[in-house]
Design a protein around this motif. Structure first.
Motif, PDB file in Angstrom:
ATOM      1  N   ALA A 333       0.832  -1.206   0.000  1.00 37.15           N
ATOM      2  CA  ALA A 333       0.000   0.000   0.000  1.00 37.15           C
ATOM      3  C   ALA A 333       0.866   1.255   0.000  1.00 37.15           C
ATOM      4  CB  ALA A 333      -0.930  -0.008   1.209  1.00 37.15           C
ATOM      5  N   VAL A 334       1.943   1.221   0.783  1.00 37.32           N
ATOM      6  CA  VAL A 334       2.868   2.363   0.829  1.00 37.32           C
ATOM      7  C   VAL A 334       3.486   2.603  -0.538  1.00 37.32           C
ATOM      8  CG1 VAL A 334       5.166   3.025   1.663  1.00 37.32           C
ATOM      9  CG2 VAL A 334       3.402   2.296   3.288  1.00 37.32           C
ATOM     10  N   LEU A 335       3.928   1.536  -1.192  1.00 37.92           N
ATOM     11  CA  LEU A 335       4.594   1.676  -2.483  1.00 37.92           C
ATOM     12  C   LEU A 335       3.634   2.137  -3.582  1.00 37.92           C
ATOM     13  CD1 LEU A 335       6.927  -1.475  -2.431  1.00 37.92           C
ATOM     14  CD2 LEU A 335       7.450   0.886  -1.779  1.00 37.92           C
ATOM     15  N   ALA A 336       2.352   1.918  -3.373  1.00 39.79           N
ATOM     16  CA  ALA A 336       1.351   2.347  -4.360  1.00 39.79           C
ATOM     17  C   ALA A 336       0.897   3.786  -4.133  1.00 39.79           C
ATOM     18  CB  ALA A 336       0.143   1.409  -4.309  1.00 39.79           C
ATOM     19  N   SER A 337       1.379   4.417  -3.066  1.00 43.30           N
ATOM     20  CA  SER A 337       0.956   5.777  -2.713  1.00 43.30           C
ATOM     21  C   SER A 337       2.120   6.754  -2.871  1.00 43.30           C
ATOM     22  CB  SER A 337       0.467   5.815  -1.261  1.00 43.30           C
ATOM     23  OG  SER A 337      -0.574   4.877  -1.060  1.00 43.30           O
ATOM     24  N   PRO A 338       1.833   8.028  -3.083  1.00 44.71           N
ATOM     25  CA  PRO A 338       2.902   9.019  -3.168  1.00 44.71           C
ATOM     26  C   PRO A 338       3.566   9.227  -1.816  1.00 44.71           C
ATOM     27  CG  PRO A 338       0.759  10.091  -3.212  1.00 44.71           C
ATOM     28  CD  PRO A 338       0.493   8.622  -3.292  1.00 44.71           C
ATOM     29  N   MET A 339       4.791   9.715  -1.838  1.00 45.55           N
ATOM     30  CA  MET A 339       5.498  10.030  -0.592  1.00 45.55           C
ATOM     31  C   MET A 339       4.767  11.153   0.135  1.00 45.55           C
ATOM     32  SD  MET A 339       8.301   8.157  -0.156  1.00 45.55           S
ATOM     33  CE  MET A 339       9.626   9.056   0.646  1.00 45.55           C
TER      34      MET A 339
END
Length: 367
Positions: A333-339
């Motif tokens: 989920a983190v990798l699919a979201s912007p920083m």
């Protein structure tokens, strides 16, 4: 104002980062004589001395040489040796930081000798009394004369426990002072480049808590999870000495060594480690301080714990509590979201040490 001898107690890596900005701030005051007391709780070069060098600290004024052992053995040694030091060279003020055995042990020694004690980073609570750090926090806060807090939730915890509000001062997050003090050196350090990595193209892993590394089955599941995670994101694993020992003992180290997408490193100095943090895409950890640093820098953090004493990192959305069973899903989920981007948090501004000095100046007449 009379010259005040001030003991700054440090025993473990997080302590060194917290005393450094305060030592430098107090050294500029003509009424203060800051003296570093290194308990020796962490006595490996990579776990202590290199941090003194990076943080531009002088050699400790006193080194107690407490060493390791069980919690009881180590704490007893710290109490005994610090009591002897205070009897021979009593300070005007003892400042303990954080939540390690040295924090509690030196606070106990000082208060039994009726010396004034201040706790920097007071009031943090996880609510989990199975954590040694939680016991250290509770005891230290209950006997300290001055409680310097990093965030409003810490003030609320202290007030709820009956602490006099006049003893509490919200000073901010001293860890951010340490980062800002060395931010130029951290940014220019080339460790990421040396490892052949690119900024925001790897995950950083740190694990050291007994609840994660002392059980063979749980550590084995974590290793399998890291192997799976490395398929989505290359990992840099800075291996704590305790964790390395368990990995070897449990026969798990070779699994990690054989995975080309996992880079195993030993403990890093402060500048090198923070260079890894600031350039990472995400951090997987069970540390306390790293939750704060990633929140400040706007880097997603997955914390392998059931609870945290730093709820502001959860509230701000950069930190997520995960388990062995959920961290892979959360990482995806983190990798699919912007920083998230760097956050502005009240009193996390690099000026906490100055506020602490103001607190000491105000109470100096009673010291």
């Amino acid at each position: 104002m009379n010259n005040i001898i001030i003991h700054l107690v440090a025993g473990a890596r997080p302590n060194f980062m917290k005393i450094a900005p305060l030592y430098h701030a107090l050294s500029k005051e003509d009424w203060a004589d800051p003296q570093i007391v290194h308990t020796g709780q962490h006595y490996d070069f990579d776990m202590s001395d290199s941090f003194f060098r990076d943080l531009q600290l002088p050699d400790p004024t006193y080194h107690l040489g407490a060493g390791g052992g069980s919690h009881g053995e180590q704490t007893a040694e710290i109490i005994k040796k610090y009591e002897a030091l205070c009897l021979e060279n009593p300070p005007g003020l003892v400042i303990v930081v954080g939540d390690v055995n040295s924090t509690m042990g030196c606070a106990i020694s000082a208060k039994k000798l009726c010396l004034p004690v201040a706790h920097l980073e007071a009031g943090l609570r996880s609510g989990d009394r199975t954590m040694p750090e939680e016991i250290n926090r509770l005891i230290t806060d209950s006997i300290s004369d001055y409680l310097w807090t990093p965030s409003p939730d810490a003030d609320a915890h202290l007030l709820a426990s009956g602490v006099d509000k006049d003893s509490i001062c919200l000073v901010g997050n001293i860890m951010i002072d340490a980062y800002e003090m060395l931010s130029g050196s951290i940014a220019s350090y080339d460790l990421v480049e040396q490892l052949g990595l690119s900024s925001q193209d790897y995950g950083l892993v740190t694990l050291h808590r007994p609840s994660n590394v002392d059980d063979r089955d749980k550590l084995g599941a974590l290793v399998d999870g890291l192997l799976e995670a490395s398929k989505s994101l290359p990992l840099v694993f800075s291996v704590h000495p305790r964790t390395r020992e368990r990995l070897v003992t449990f026969g798990l180290m070779k699994k990690l060594e054989d995975e080309a997408r996992i880079e195993l490193l030993g403990p890093q100095n402060y500048i090198g480690f923070m260079n890894l943090v600031m350039n990472s895409r995400a951090v997987i950890t069970d540390s306390g301080g790293i939750q704060e640093e990633t929140t400040y820098l706007g880097i997603p953090c997955l914390t392998l714990r059931d609870n945290t004493e730093r709820p502001i990192t959860i509230d701000r959305g950069t930190n997520t509590l995960v388990s062995v069973d959920t961290f892979l899903e959360k990482l995806k989920a983190v990798l699919a979201s912007p920083m998230p981007g760097r956050l502005q948090i009240e009193n996390w501004d690099g000026n906490t040490a100055s506020r602490v000095v103001d607190c000491i100046r105000k109470i100096a007449k009673s010291i």
